[in-house]
Design a protein around this motif. Structure first.
Motif, PDB file in Angstrom:
ATOM      1  N   ARG A  81     -22.757 -33.705  16.709  1.00 26.53           N
ATOM      2  CA  ARG A  81     -23.429 -32.187  16.258  1.00 26.53           C
ATOM      3  C   ARG A  81     -24.430 -32.356  15.745  1.00 26.53           C
ATOM      4  N   THR A  86     -21.004 -30.301  21.896  1.00 20.92           N
ATOM      5  CA  THR A  86     -19.841 -29.380  21.619  1.00 20.92           C
ATOM      6  C   THR A  86     -19.237 -30.015  22.074  1.00 20.92           C
ATOM      7  N   GLU A 143     -26.763 -26.997  16.683  1.00 18.12           N
ATOM      8  CA  GLU A 143     -25.457 -27.178  15.853  1.00 18.12           C
ATOM      9  C   GLU A 143     -24.616 -27.409  16.876  1.00 18.12           C
ATOM     10  N   ASP A 145     -20.597 -28.451  17.588  1.00 26.92           N
ATOM     11  CA  ASP A 145     -18.808 -28.369  17.387  1.00 26.92           C
ATOM     12  C   ASP A 145     -18.155 -29.642  17.050  1.00 26.92           C
TER      13      ASP A 145
END
Length: 286
Positions: A81, A86, A143, A145
């Motif tokens: 992350r 992602t 960032e 996920d």
């Protein structure tokens, strides 16, 4: 997995980076025994690539599970992350050109559920040879996920590797002299898992580190014993070059499972039998 879906060329990567859905780039340069490759990354990497440390981020602490046991799942997820990975966005991993470290990252991401990860064939060397630019800029990623979910299949433990050698096909990705027990520069004892077949992963690539064509790889693995319906397992010294052989099998359109603990785990257990010489089944008890 279809043939060649696990790798892409430098030209293909350049086109994807210019497209509407560019992949996250992970730089996994690594050298067995050091030195640390982060300075090399900082001196020049593919533009936008994030450095990932194999020894500390793609492996847990060395111990009973081998020299490169699998990392803690949550810790691995946090690393991915941070790198911007992602749940469904494309990822491309590369290393200096040998391909082993990149394959380890590819295998971990695939095994933990990422649907779209590939290896840059030939790594950084191929990128530069094709006219690709490098950058020393500091990279800051959004960032991601991605939450890793380990699969129920794809991974072997010591018992599973032994069973695969008996009832399927277990390939040893290390150099032939280590398989035969003639030399052992790293682990407690030389030799191989009884029943395993020597299949050095260095023979899956050309001199410049690129994978051989899929049909050549398939012919090689068929000569080693892969037939329709064969359950294939792979191991190496510590689950790094073995991941590269799993990748080569994937390029050939052949599924396989990785014994991640590999010889570093097997050889440290006094109860595990050892075979030496060129014969897969010539065992001697430890």
């Amino acid at each position: 997995m279809t043939a060649n879906s696990a790798i892409l060329s430098a030209a293909e990567l350049r086109a994807e980076l210019a497209g509407s859905r560019p992949p996250v780039l992970l730089d996994v340069r690594w050298q067995l025994g050091g030195p640390d490759q982060r300075p090399a990354y900082e001196a020049g990497h593919l533009p936008g690539a994030v450095y990932v440390d194999l020894d500390h981020e793609l492996a847990g602490p060395p111990g009973a599970g081998g020299r490169h046991p699998l990392p803690d799942t949550e810790a691995f997820g946090a690393v991915m992350r941070r790198a911007g990975v992602t749940s469904d966005g494309p990822v491309v991993v590369y290393d200096g050109g040998q391909g082993w470290a990149a394959a380890r990252a590819w295998w971990l991401l695939r095994w933990t559920g990422h649907p779209d990860v590939r290896v840059l064939d030939g790594g950084l060397a191929a990128w530069v040879a094709a006219g690709g630019t490098v950058s020393a800029d500091r990279v800051t990623s959004m960032e991601g996920d991605f939450k890793p979910t380990p699969a129920a299949s794809g991974l072997l433990d010591a018992d599973g590797a032994a069973a695969r050698a008996r009832a399927g096909l277990l390939l040893d990705a290390r150099a032939g002299e280590r398989y035969r027990g003639e030399v052992e520069p790293i682990d407690p004892v030389g030799g191989h898992i009884p029943g395993a077949v020597s299949a050095p992963t260095t023979e899956n690539v050309t001199g410049d580190g690129r994978f051989r064509p899929a049909d050549e790889l398939r012919a090689r693995f068929e000569a080693l014993g892969v037939t329709e319906g064969t359950e294939v397992g792979v191991y190496c010294g510590s689950g790094v070059s073995g991941a590269h052989e799993v990748l080569a099998l994937a390029v050939a359109g052949i599924g396989s499972d990785l014994y991640a603990g590999s010889w570093s785990e097997w050889s440290s257990d006094p109860d595990c039998p050892v075979a030496t010489g060129p014969d897969p089944h010539e065992s001697r008890q430890p």
